[in-house]
Design a protein around this motif. Sequence first.
Motif, PDB file in Angstrom:
ATOM      1  N   SER A 140       1.930  18.746  -0.402  1.00 16.60           N
ATOM      2  CA  SER A 140       2.884  19.200  -1.131  1.00 16.60           C
ATOM      3  C   SER A 140       2.307  19.364  -2.566  1.00 16.60           C
ATOM      4  O   SER A 140       3.142  20.384  -3.342  1.00 16.60           O
ATOM      5  N   ASP A 141       1.221  18.912  -2.947  1.00 22.37           N
ATOM      6  CA  ASP A 141       0.510  19.067  -4.102  1.00 22.37           C
ATOM      7  C   ASP A 141      -0.024  20.567  -4.229  1.00 22.37           C
ATOM      8  O   ASP A 141      -0.081  21.114  -5.174  1.00 22.37           O
ATOM      9  N   ALA A 161       8.554  17.755  -7.383  1.00 21.43           N
ATOM     10  CA  ALA A 161       7.363  17.665  -8.457  1.00 21.43           C
ATOM     11  C   ALA A 161       7.508  18.306  -9.706  1.00 21.43           C
ATOM     12  O   ALA A 161       7.325  18.078 -10.659  1.00 21.43           O
ATOM     13  N   LEU A 162       7.892  19.700  -9.284  1.00 20.71           N
ATOM     14  CA  LEU A 162       8.123  20.651 -10.268  1.00 20.71           C
ATOM     15  C   LEU A 162       9.236  20.407 -11.153  1.00 20.71           C
ATOM     16  O   LEU A 162       9.287  20.765 -12.479  1.00 20.71           O
ATOM     17  N   VAL A 170      11.097  23.748 -13.247  1.00 20.41           N
ATOM     18  CA  VAL A 170      12.308  24.156 -12.362  1.00 20.41           C
ATOM     19  C   VAL A 170      13.430  23.101 -12.431  1.00 20.41           C
ATOM     20  O   VAL A 170      13.409  22.172 -12.582  1.00 20.41           O
ATOM     21  N   ARG A 171      14.684  23.791 -12.207  1.00 16.40           N
ATOM     22  CA  ARG A 171      15.823  22.947 -11.771  1.00 16.40           C
ATOM     23  C   ARG A 171      16.386  23.574 -10.383  1.00 16.40           C
ATOM     24  O   ARG A 171      16.360  24.650 -10.114  1.00 16.40           O
ATOM     25  N   GLY A 201      22.404  28.736  -4.652  1.00 15.56           N
ATOM     26  CA  GLY A 201      21.473  27.783  -5.347  1.00 15.56           C
ATOM     27  C   GLY A 201      19.960  28.087  -4.804  1.00 15.56           C
ATOM     28  O   GLY A 201      19.523  28.898  -4.090  1.00 15.56           O
ATOM     29  N   GLY A 202      19.347  27.185  -5.442  1.00 14.62           N
ATOM     30  CA  GLY A 202      17.685  27.163  -5.058  1.00 14.62           C
ATOM     31  C   GLY A 202      16.993  26.844  -6.160  1.00 14.62           C
ATOM     32  O   GLY A 202      17.586  26.479  -7.564  1.00 14.62           O
ATOM     33  N   PRO A 203      15.599  26.917  -6.486  1.00 16.31           N
ATOM     34  CA  PRO A 203      14.887  26.543  -7.473  1.00 16.31           C
ATOM     35  C   PRO A 203      15.135  27.601  -8.406  1.00 16.31           C
ATOM     36  O   PRO A 203      14.907  28.964  -8.125  1.00 16.31           O
ATOM     37  N   GLU A 204      15.293  27.232  -9.823  1.00 14.01           N
ATOM     38  CA  GLU A 204      15.516  28.090 -11.015  1.00 14.01           C
ATOM     39  C   GLU A 204      14.462  27.918 -11.859  1.00 14.01           C
ATOM     40  O   GLU A 204      14.112  26.733 -12.245  1.00 14.01           O
TER      41      GLU A 204
END
Length: 256
Positions: free
Chosen positions: A19-20, A64-65, A71-72, A79-82
């Motif tokens: 994941s890192d 983590a981000l 990101v949010r 939707g999704g990571p923005e």
Amino acid sequence: MDQDAPRARERRLARIKLSDQVAEDIRRRIARDRLRPGDRLPHERALMDHYGCSKGTIREALKALEVEGLVRMVSGPNGGPEIQDASIDVMTQQLRQYLHFQKIDFGQVYELRTSLEVILARNVIGKLTEDHLRRLEENVRLCEQANSARDRALVRKAETEFHDILCEASDNVILVLMCRFLNSMLRDLVSYRSDSMREHELFGSHNIESHKDLLKAFRAGDAEAAAEVMRNHMCCAESFMRRLDASFNSDLLSRS
């Protein structure tokens, strides 16, 4: 004893979580593709296919981000990571966490703050708009009212907000970050062991007069006068802090 055993252990210790690795690759993608706040990253399924890993790994990387403030996660069918703009509040809280484990005093703070605020006073000459100047004048009036009412907490809060308004006009992002951080420390983390109302009123009066003199210099576009007033203002502020026996709270970890 197997001579390769120590090296094998080192390799195991150096192994980075998947994941890192995914999170680091996404950071590189954001930088490489010059993504800006509001841009979207691929949705979860696309990231799973791209990296060949599980939903849990992708979610851990994105979390983590998100914690970093990079990101949010937008909810809903589209939707999704923005990508989101970096927050000074997040950055200053991380700096506080570091300083929680260090020994700090006002000598260190004002050694830095005096230099930075003088630079800021010069920097904003010609950049302060009428709206900035109007808000600075309103701030001075608020300080006068609060000082007359002996509202110590409001006076101390408003005094640092005057300097935050100056930061809004600056075009030096590093200078703004450092000044805003020091302002937030003084506003949120300082306690005064002296209850001398006379000293608090004198401190408030000094700040009010200094801020009025700064306003005159800003309206006149006089960088040298603004720098000189700010330098004297910072020196006197440090002196008052010592006379009021100011100290930093021991808890720099909690959110204000």
